[in-house]
Design a protein around this motif. Structure first.
Motif, PDB file in Angstrom:
ATOM      1  N   ILE A  17      -0.172 -23.104   8.305  1.00 26.10           N
ATOM      2  CA  ILE A  17       0.573 -21.873   9.250  1.00 26.10           C
ATOM      3  C   ILE A  17      -0.173 -21.076   9.601  1.00 26.10           C
ATOM      4  O   ILE A  17      -1.134 -20.574   9.294  1.00 26.10           O
ATOM      5  CB  ILE A  17       1.613 -20.658   7.873  1.00 26.10           C
ATOM      6  N   LEU A  18       0.109 -21.119  11.158  1.00 30.63           N
ATOM      7  CA  LEU A  18      -0.644 -20.147  12.231  1.00 30.63           C
ATOM      8  C   LEU A  18      -0.342 -19.125  12.641  1.00 30.63           C
ATOM      9  O   LEU A  18       0.816 -18.578  12.739  1.00 30.63           O
ATOM     10  CB  LEU A  18      -0.831 -21.385  13.663  1.00 30.63           C
ATOM     11  N   PHE A  19      -0.866 -17.925  11.992  1.00 31.46           N
ATOM     12  CA  PHE A  19      -0.628 -16.414  13.107  1.00 31.46           C
ATOM     13  C   PHE A  19      -0.542 -16.425  14.455  1.00 31.46           C
ATOM     14  O   PHE A  19      -2.033 -16.671  14.619  1.00 31.46           O
ATOM     15  CB  PHE A  19      -0.485 -15.350  12.178  1.00 31.46           C
ATOM     16  N   GLY A  20       0.231 -15.722  14.681  1.00 29.32           N
ATOM     17  CA  GLY A  20      -0.335 -15.395  16.841  1.00 29.32           C
ATOM     18  C   GLY A  20       0.414 -13.821  16.854  1.00 29.32           C
ATOM     19  O   GLY A  20       1.529 -13.620  16.267  1.00 29.32           O
ATOM     20  N   PHE A  21      -0.130 -13.345  17.988  1.00 29.74           N
ATOM     21  CA  PHE A  21       0.307 -12.325  18.506  1.00 29.74           C
ATOM     22  C   PHE A  21      -0.679 -12.399  19.984  1.00 29.74           C
ATOM     23  O   PHE A  21      -1.595 -11.778  19.858  1.00 29.74           O
ATOM     24  CB  PHE A  21      -0.171 -11.150  17.345  1.00 29.74           C
ATOM     25  N   ARG A  22       0.070 -11.633  20.777  1.00 30.85           N
ATOM     26  CA  ARG A  22      -0.347 -11.698  22.298  1.00 30.85           C
ATOM     27  C   ARG A  22      -1.958 -11.978  22.242  1.00 30.85           C
ATOM     28  O   ARG A  22      -2.174 -11.259  23.610  1.00 30.85           O
ATOM     29  CB  ARG A  22      -0.415  -9.476  22.336  1.00 30.85           C
TER      30      ARG A  22
END
Length: 154
Positions: A17-22
């Motif tokens: 599970i990858l978490f990404g933001f901006r």
């Protein structure tokens, strides 16, 4: 006589599970590091991106541009074309986005174990191999809820 042969590759069956933001550049670095892992075989269909949204539903405040969100998704797609992309419709914040990732792994996918990566973690070349060895060792112990393989913290 000791053997210098590399260990047999481990098939990674836990969802990643990858978490990404901006920050698409950071997310791309994580993906490139995952793509080049040694001692493992990855099924990119087991990779899931939890991309946080741009605008707070509560305040209407914009925390990212649509272009930043799209670039992060494109970075993952470029490296893992078969990964599952799960963009949030709104800005959740890191804690709620992580909870969403945990729900996806353990409830939606029914996984017993999952590997989680925020976009600021760039794993070393044997990270997934060691993580999977830790999974195997802790499964025997029972009752382990969390483990990491960052190294010696003394």
């Amino acid at each position: 006589m000791t053997s210098s042969a590399a260990p047999a590759p481990r098939e990674i069956t836990a969802p990643i599970i990858l978490f990404g933001f901006r920050q698409p550049d950071r997310l791309a670095r994580v993906c490139r590091a995952l793509r080049s892992q040694r001692g493992v075989v990855l099924d990119e269909r087991r990779i899931h991106l939890m991309m946080d949204g741009a605008v707070s539903p509560r305040t209407g405040r914009r925390y990212a541009s649509g272009a930043e969100i799209a670039a992060g998704i494109a970075a993952v797609r470029d490296i893992f074309p078969r990964a599952e992309i799960l963009p949030a419709p709104d800005n959740l914040g890191i804690a709620r986005n992580i909870a969403r990732g945990e729900d996806h792994a353990f409830i939606t996918l029914g996984a017993e174990c999952a590997y989680f990566f925020e976009d600021d973690l760039e794993p070393g070349p044997w990270y997934l191999h060691m993580l999977d060895l830790a999974r195997e060792a802790t499964a025997k112990a029972g009752g382990v809820a969390h483990f990491a393989v960052y190294g010696d913290h003394r």
